[in-house]
Design a protein around this motif. Structure first.
Motif, PDB file in Angstrom:
ATOM      1  N   ASN A 308       0.823  -1.206   0.000  1.00 19.77           N
ATOM      2  CA  ASN A 308       0.000   0.000   0.000  1.00 19.77           C
ATOM      3  C   ASN A 308       0.862   1.262   0.000  1.00 19.77           C
ATOM      4  O   ASN A 308       0.551   2.250  -0.674  1.00 19.77           O
ATOM      5  CB  ASN A 308      -0.930  -0.014   1.209  1.00 19.77           C
ATOM      6  CG  ASN A 308      -2.135   0.878   1.047  1.00 19.77           C
ATOM      7  OD1 ASN A 308      -2.792   0.868   0.007  1.00 19.77           O
ATOM      8  ND2 ASN A 308      -2.443   1.656   2.052  1.00 19.77           N
ATOM      9  N   ASP A 309       1.962   1.226   0.757  1.00 22.27           N
ATOM     10  CA  ASP A 309       2.830   2.405   0.851  1.00 22.27           C
ATOM     11  C   ASP A 309       3.674   2.603  -0.400  1.00 22.27           C
ATOM     12  O   ASP A 309       3.923   3.741  -0.811  1.00 22.27           O
ATOM     13  CB  ASP A 309       3.742   2.287   2.075  1.00 22.27           C
ATOM     14  CG  ASP A 309       2.968   2.412   3.384  1.00 22.27           C
ATOM     15  OD1 ASP A 309       1.823   2.903   3.341  1.00 22.27           O
ATOM     16  OD2 ASP A 309       3.498   2.004   4.424  1.00 22.27           O
ATOM     17  N   THR A 310       4.125   1.509  -0.993  1.00 18.97           N
ATOM     18  CA  THR A 310       5.042   1.632  -2.129  1.00 18.97           C
ATOM     19  C   THR A 310       4.312   1.820  -3.454  1.00 18.97           C
ATOM     20  O   THR A 310       4.720   2.639  -4.281  1.00 18.97           O
ATOM     21  CB  THR A 310       5.945   0.393  -2.218  1.00 18.97           C
ATOM     22  OG1 THR A 310       5.129  -0.794  -2.282  1.00 18.97           O
ATOM     23  CG2 THR A 310       6.852   0.299  -1.003  1.00 18.97           C
ATOM     24  N   GLY A 494      -0.452   3.937  15.571  1.00 14.43           N
ATOM     25  CA  GLY A 494      -0.291   5.225  14.899  1.00 14.43           C
ATOM     26  C   GLY A 494       0.238   6.327  15.792  1.00 14.43           C
ATOM     27  O   GLY A 494       0.117   7.509  15.444  1.00 14.43           O
ATOM     28  N   GLN A 495       0.832   5.985  16.938  1.00 14.44           N
ATOM     29  CA  GLN A 495       1.348   6.999  17.863  1.00 14.44           C
ATOM     30  C   GLN A 495       2.851   7.229  17.722  1.00 14.44           C
ATOM     31  O   GLN A 495       3.419   8.070  18.416  1.00 14.44           O
ATOM     32  CB  GLN A 495       1.037   6.586  19.307  1.00 14.44           C
ATOM     33  CG  GLN A 495      -0.454   6.400  19.581  1.00 14.44           C
ATOM     34  CD  GLN A 495      -0.727   6.003  21.012  1.00 14.44           C
ATOM     35  OE1 GLN A 495      -0.767   6.841  21.901  1.00 14.44           O
ATOM     36  NE2 GLN A 495      -0.901   4.713  21.244  1.00 14.44           N
ATOM     37  N   ILE A 496       3.495   6.491  16.810  1.00 18.30           N
ATOM     38  CA  ILE A 496       4.943   6.567  16.703  1.00 18.30           C
ATOM     39  C   ILE A 496       5.407   7.937  16.220  1.00 18.30           C
ATOM     40  O   ILE A 496       6.485   8.407  16.619  1.00 18.30           O
ATOM     41  CB  ILE A 496       5.464   5.450  15.763  1.00 18.30           C
ATOM     42  CG1 ILE A 496       6.987   5.352  15.849  1.00 18.30           C
ATOM     43  CG2 ILE A 496       4.998   5.675  14.335  1.00 18.30           C
ATOM     44  CD1 ILE A 496       7.497   4.946  17.186  1.00 18.30           C
ATOM     45  N   ALA A 497       4.623   8.592  15.361  1.00 13.27           N
ATOM     46  CA  ALA A 497       5.037   9.906  14.849  1.00 13.27           C
ATOM     47  C   ALA A 497       5.138  10.920  15.986  1.00 13.27           C
ATOM     48  O   ALA A 497       6.094  11.709  16.059  1.00 13.27           O
ATOM     49  CB  ALA A 497       4.051  10.381  13.783  1.00 13.27           C
ATOM     50  N   ARG A 498       4.176  10.893  16.905  1.00 18.02           N
ATOM     51  CA  ARG A 498       4.196  11.827  18.023  1.00 18.02           C
ATOM     52  C   ARG A 498       5.367  11.534  18.965  1.00 18.02           C
ATOM     53  O   ARG A 498       6.045  12.451  19.457  1.00 18.02           O
ATOM     54  CB  ARG A 498       2.870  11.751  18.782  1.00 18.02           C
ATOM     55  CG  ARG A 498       2.565  12.973  19.637  1.00 18.02           C
ATOM     56  CD  ARG A 498       1.079  13.021  19.959  1.00 18.02           C
ATOM     57  NE  ARG A 498       0.688  11.922  20.810  1.00 18.02           N
ATOM     58  CZ  ARG A 498       0.511  12.016  22.135  1.00 18.02           C
ATOM     59  NH1 ARG A 498       0.698  13.172  22.732  1.00 18.02           N
ATOM     60  NH2 ARG A 498       0.137  10.989  22.841  1.00 18.02           N
ATOM     61  N   GLU A 501       8.652  12.669  17.256  1.00 18.48           N
ATOM     62  CA  GLU A 501       8.848  14.117  17.322  1.00 18.48           C
ATOM     63  C   GLU A 501       9.294  14.537  18.725  1.00 18.48           C
ATOM     64  O   GLU A 501      10.142  15.431  18.872  1.00 18.48           O
ATOM     65  CB  GLU A 501       7.549  14.827  16.933  1.00 18.48           C
ATOM     66  CG  GLU A 501       7.670  16.338  16.904  1.00 18.48           C
ATOM     67  CD  GLU A 501       6.394  17.004  16.428  1.00 18.48           C
ATOM     68  OE1 GLU A 501       6.164  18.169  16.825  1.00 18.48           O
ATOM     69  OE2 GLU A 501       5.616  16.362  15.672  1.00 18.48           O
ATOM     70  N   TRP A 502       8.749  13.876  19.738  1.00 25.24           N
ATOM     71  CA  TRP A 502       9.168  14.199  21.113  1.00 25.24           C
ATOM     72  C   TRP A 502      10.648  13.878  21.321  1.00 25.24           C
ATOM     73  O   TRP A 502      11.370  14.641  21.990  1.00 25.24           O
ATOM     74  CB  TRP A 502       8.324  13.413  22.116  1.00 25.24           C
ATOM     75  CG  TRP A 502       8.654  13.748  23.542  1.00 25.24           C
ATOM     76  CD1 TRP A 502       8.116  14.729  24.303  1.00 25.24           C
ATOM     77  CD2 TRP A 502       9.653  13.100  24.356  1.00 25.24           C
ATOM     78  NE1 TRP A 502       8.705  14.748  25.549  1.00 25.24           N
ATOM     79  CE2 TRP A 502       9.655  13.757  25.614  1.00 25.24           C
ATOM     80  CE3 TRP A 502      10.537  12.047  24.146  1.00 25.24           C
ATOM     81  CZ2 TRP A 502      10.502  13.377  26.642  1.00 25.24           C
ATOM     82  CZ3 TRP A 502      11.395  11.673  25.178  1.00 25.24           C
ATOM     83  CH2 TRP A 502      11.370  12.338  26.409  1.00 25.24           C
ATOM     84  N   GLN A 532       7.747   6.177  10.782  1.00 20.76           N
ATOM     85  CA  GLN A 532       8.084   7.586  10.991  1.00 20.76           C
ATOM     86  C   GLN A 532       8.726   8.193   9.750  1.00 20.76           C
ATOM     87  O   GLN A 532       8.460   9.350   9.399  1.00 20.76           O
ATOM     88  CB  GLN A 532       9.030   7.697  12.185  1.00 20.76           C
ATOM     89  CG  GLN A 532       9.244   9.113  12.682  1.00 20.76           C
ATOM     90  CD  GLN A 532      10.152   9.152  13.882  1.00 20.76           C
ATOM     91  OE1 GLN A 532      10.633   8.113  14.336  1.00 20.76           O
ATOM     92  NE2 GLN A 532      10.398  10.336  14.395  1.00 20.76           N
ATOM     93  N   ILE A 533       9.588   7.414   9.078  1.00 20.12           N
ATOM     94  CA  ILE A 533      10.286   7.974   7.925  1.00 20.12           C
ATOM     95  C   ILE A 533       9.348   8.203   6.748  1.00 20.12           C
ATOM     96  O   ILE A 533       9.648   8.974   5.840  1.00 20.12           O
ATOM     97  CB  ILE A 533      11.465   7.059   7.506  1.00 20.12           C
ATOM     98  CG1 ILE A 533      12.463   7.864   6.657  1.00 20.12           C
ATOM     99  CG2 ILE A 533      10.962   5.846   6.753  1.00 20.12           C
ATOM    100  CD1 ILE A 533      13.749   7.122   6.392  1.00 20.12           C
ATOM    101  N   GLN A 534       8.180   7.519   6.763  1.00 21.43           N
ATOM    102  CA  GLN A 534       7.181   7.739   5.719  1.00 21.43           C
ATOM    103  C   GLN A 534       6.288   8.941   6.021  1.00 21.43           C
ATOM    104  O   GLN A 534       5.448   9.306   5.201  1.00 21.43           O
ATOM    105  CB  GLN A 534       6.297   6.488   5.570  1.00 21.43           C
ATOM    106  CG  GLN A 534       7.045   5.208   5.231  1.00 21.43           C
ATOM    107  CD  GLN A 534       7.656   5.239   3.847  1.00 21.43           C
ATOM    108  OE1 GLN A 534       7.170   5.947   2.962  1.00 21.43           O
ATOM    109  NE2 GLN A 534       8.726   4.481   3.640  1.00 21.43           N
ATOM    110  N   GLN A 535       6.482   9.542   7.182  1.00 25.59           N
ATOM    111  CA  GLN A 535       5.629  10.653   7.597  1.00 25.59           C
ATOM    112  C   GLN A 535       5.879  11.883   6.727  1.00 25.59           C
ATOM    113  O   GLN A 535       7.017  12.336   6.600  1.00 25.59           O
ATOM    114  CB  GLN A 535       5.915  10.993   9.062  1.00 25.59           C
ATOM    115  CG  GLN A 535       5.148  12.192   9.593  1.00 25.59           C
ATOM    116  CD  GLN A 535       5.592  12.542  11.000  1.00 25.59           C
ATOM    117  OE1 GLN A 535       6.297  11.775  11.638  1.00 25.59           O
ATOM    118  NE2 GLN A 535       5.194  13.718  11.460  1.00 25.59           N
ATOM    119  N   PRO A 536       4.849  12.452   6.104  1.00 27.04           N
ATOM    120  CA  PRO A 536       5.043  13.653   5.284  1.00 27.04           C
ATOM    121  C   PRO A 536       5.539  14.823   6.139  1.00 27.04           C
ATOM    122  O   PRO A 536       5.089  15.044   7.256  1.00 27.04           O
ATOM    123  CB  PRO A 536       3.636  13.935   4.736  1.00 27.04           C
ATOM    124  CG  PRO A 536       2.898  12.645   4.860  1.00 27.04           C
ATOM    125  CD  PRO A 536       3.454  11.971   6.063  1.00 27.04           C
ATOM    126  N   GLY A 537       6.503  15.567   5.613  1.00 24.70           N
ATOM    127  CA  GLY A 537       6.994  16.748   6.311  1.00 24.70           C
ATOM    128  C   GLY A 537       7.937  16.468   7.445  1.00 24.70           C
ATOM    129  O   GLY A 537       8.233  17.364   8.256  1.00 24.70           O
TER     130      GLY A 537
END
Length: 694
Positions: A308-310, A494-498, A501-502, A532-537
């Motif tokens: 799905n991601d690729t 889905g909490q890994i991005a937060r 960032e911390w 996390q590395i797929q996170q936009p921005g």
């Protein structure tokens, strides 16, 4: 009968006869189109009344048009009998014509019976007028009457039945034309029966009898207005009914569509979790009543997220549809549901034994081994399946689904592409995972997160050159939770991005604090997860945090595992290029366990390769192979302009061997374990004052 006749009354009788025919066709069609019993009764009543009025009127007016003698007294009893006979004939006409197929027996038998009724109408009507000179009722005349009336009724029944299905589709002009023909037939038959009744008696005093014309005109107008109003009203009512039916049909269709959307997955068309819960309750009730065994299968697709991601969500959606069709080939559509994402649930009931669920699970696994052709691309996903049984593993639908879900995660952790049956120990692990997931929701705010730092040293001199920031978490109830445990939960929830960032913010805050207190600068390495590395921005976010802290981006290095970097090498190349454009450097972690190619290593242009601890610890075995592999990695990295870091160094023998092989940096428990920031500052930073970052 000699002489002329009253033409005006004859024309009125023709009009009434035509209206009778049109009314008969209209009423028959309305009855056929009505589905409710009450509506059919209403149309029967209206149709019989109008046909009866028409039949009585056409006889009355037709006879007045050709009376050979003046009218005597008027008999209301016979006139009433004539009207009742007309109503009975009208009702009979509608009943005989109201059938799907007008068989010969029904048609001829009905025509004969109704023909006798029409003859009685004529006889009673003539008798009610008390014509001077009387009327002739010879048996031969009576027989002719019946035969003529039977012929007319038979023709009328054929016309009525021909227009019975869907009368609104019939052409009005055609119906009107045929009705006029039937009106002519009725008038002709009425004229012929009148001739049979009166023979050749001369017409007398016709010109001097305006009362007959006046009476006939009044009766005609009443009949025409009544039948015309009935036809107009029936047309209006029918149109309103059709419009209401269409509106009702549209509302029913809309309600049905809304219900389907509310209870089915829009992508695959399978039932959703809400409909599954309803059907599971019914299945449980049947099982409690003794109808076999029941089991729940929780199915999750291995490798779907990567596809799905690729390849994009379009490929992912098409793949999910194909998977749903393949699963439905084994499972009944009503027992299969999509829970969301790449997760499906199947309810198996009426099983003779619990082993049937295992055989079905094995069959599903075998069925999914073949690749799927999606837009010309062969894609392969395998299932991890969890199995829960009623009543052993749960009494309710919620318990069974939750326990099957827990068993599915055990199947994933056990190597994927297989199945596991639920046992109570899984429940404890599932509850722990749930507690971890809930705790992570407030971990950033409640201060339970912290960073530990593990130093990195030069391989030749042992001087400090940097540190790796490692996230630690102390749950308020569970205590210290291993990163191997809570990082996986954070990725799935889905909490890994937060959290990621911390980590960046906290690392930059700590670096700024050390800088403000005059301590030597040090480079911090931060791990990035696959999600996390797929996170936009992400690059812009990291650069903004570093800039806000007043630091240089060169003080932060990011690490990604080799397997993650090679999962989509082209995308990784683009991401790393973006990071380098902002001044960040990268390291490939766990090198040697993946499947990197030299071409992509050159494209990545990372600063460091970190040799996986498996190869480092193998140095203690004294064999030639571990040293040869590490020597090859070091030579390759140096050729490509990269530094080499050996992680997991735990013995002096390992450190000595790595120094001899020319390893640039070492990291491990031999030198220092990960430690809190205060301890790292006390033990390492004073020595860092004389060592510049490498």
């Amino acid at each position: 009968m000699v002489g002329s006749y009253r033409l005006s009354l004859e024309l009125l009788s023709l009009l009434i006869g035509s209206l009778i025919a049109y009314q008969a066709v209209d009423a028959t069609g309305r009855i056929a189109a009505s589905r409710a019993a009450a509506h059919r009764v209403i149309w029967y009543g209206v149709g019989a009344w109008m046909l009866g009025l028409g039949l009585w009127s056409v006889h009355f007016v037709g006879m007045l048009a050709r009376l050979p003698q003046a009218v005597g007294t008027f008999d209301p009893v016979l006139s009433t009998a004539s009207g009742l006979a007309a109503l009975a004939v009208g009702l009979g006409l509608l009943w005989v014509a109201d059938c799907q197929v007008l068989g010969r027996l029904r048609w001829l038998g009905g025509s004969l019976a109704l023909g006798v009724g029409v003859a009685f109408i004529h006889m009673f009507s003539e008798g009610a007028l008390h014509i001077a000179g009387g009327t002739s009722y010879h048996p031969r005349v009576w027989l002719y009457w019946v035969l003529l009336c039977t012929f007319g009724v038979a023709a009328g029944l054929r016309l009525m039945h021909a227009f019975r299905p869907r009368p609104m589709r019939a052409k009005y002009a055609r119906r009107a034309f045929l009705s006029v023909l039937m009106g002519l037939l009725i008038v002709a038959l009425l004229d012929f029966t009148t001739r049979l009744s009166y023979g050749d008696r001369p017409v007398s005093a016709l010109a001097a009898s305006p009362a007959a014309v006046w009476l006939g005109g009044v009766v005609s107008m009443v009949a025409i207005l009544a039948m015309g109003s009935a036809l107009a009203l029936s047309e209006i009512v029918a149109r309103l009914y059709v419009r209401a039916q269409r509106l009702s049909g549209s509302l029913d269709h809309l309600n049905s569509r809304l219900h389907h959307l509310a209870t089915h997955d829009p992508l695959t068309g399978l039932p959703n979790r809400h409909l599954l819960a309803e059907r599971m309750e019914r299945a449980l009730a049947r099982t409690r009543a003794g109808h076999g065994h029941l089991a729940v299968l929780y199915i999750d697709l291995d490798g779907f997220k990567t596809i799905n991601d690729t390849l994009g969500h379009g490929f992912g959606d098409d793949l999910l549809r194909a998977v749903a069709e393949r699963l439905a080939a084994v499972l009944h559509m009503n027992s299969l549901a999509r829970m969301g994402g790449d997760e499906f649930v199947a309810v198996l009931e009426h099983m003779r034994s619990p082993d049937s669920a295992l055989r079905i699970a094995q069959r599903l696994i075998g069925l999914m081994q073949d690749s799927f052709d999606v837009r010309g691309t062969a894609l392969r996903v395998t299932p991890s399946i969890g199995v829960a049984y009623y009543p052993r593993d749960g009494q309710s639908a919620e318990e069974l689904v939750a326990h099957a879900d827990a068993a599915m995660y055990e199947a994933k952790e056990g190597g994927r592409n297989g199945y596991r049956c639920y046992d109570p120990s899984m429940h404890d692990r599932a509850m722990r995972m749930l507690a971890i997931q809930r705790g992570l929701q407030t971990a950033v705010e409640d201060g339970s997160l912290s960073l530990h730092f593990q130093p990195k040293h030069r391989g030749d001199t042992g001087a400090l050159v940097g540190a790796e920031a490692l996230l630690r978490w102390r749950h308020p109830e569970l205590g210290a939770v291993s990163p191997l445990e809570f990082i996986g939960v954070a990725e799935r929830s889905g909490q890994i991005a937060r959290l990621g960032e911390w980590v960046i913010r906290e690392a930059c805050r700590q670096l700024r604090d050390w800088h403000d207190r005059g301590l030597a600068p040090v480079r911090i390495a931060i791990n990035l997860s696959p999600m996390q590395i797929q996170q936009p921005g992400l690059v812009q976010t990291a650069a903004g945090i570093v800039g806000a802290a007043g630091l240089q981006t060169s003080q932060i290095m990011f690490e990604v595992t080799e397997s993650m970097a090679m999962r989509d090498a082209e995308r990784t190349t683009a991401i790393l290029k973006d990071f380098r454009a902002h001044g960040f450097e990268f390291a490939i972690d766990d090198f040697g366990t993946g499947y990197s190619s030299l071409a992509y290593l050159q494209k990545f242009q990372v600063r460091q390769l970190k040799i996986d601890q498996f190869f480092v610890q193998a140095l203690d075995q004294g064999g030639h192979e571990p040293r040869a592999i590490i020597a090859a990695i070091i030579e390759l990295a140096h050729t490509l302009g990269m530094e080499v870091v050996a992680e997991g160094v735990e013995t002096q023998a390992q450190a000595t061997a790595l120094r001899a092989l020319g390893c640039d940096q070492v990291q491990g428990y031999l030198l220092a374990r990960p430690m809190p920031a205060a301890e790292f500052e006390r033990r390492c930073l004073p020595r860092a004052a004389v060592a510049a970052p490498g």
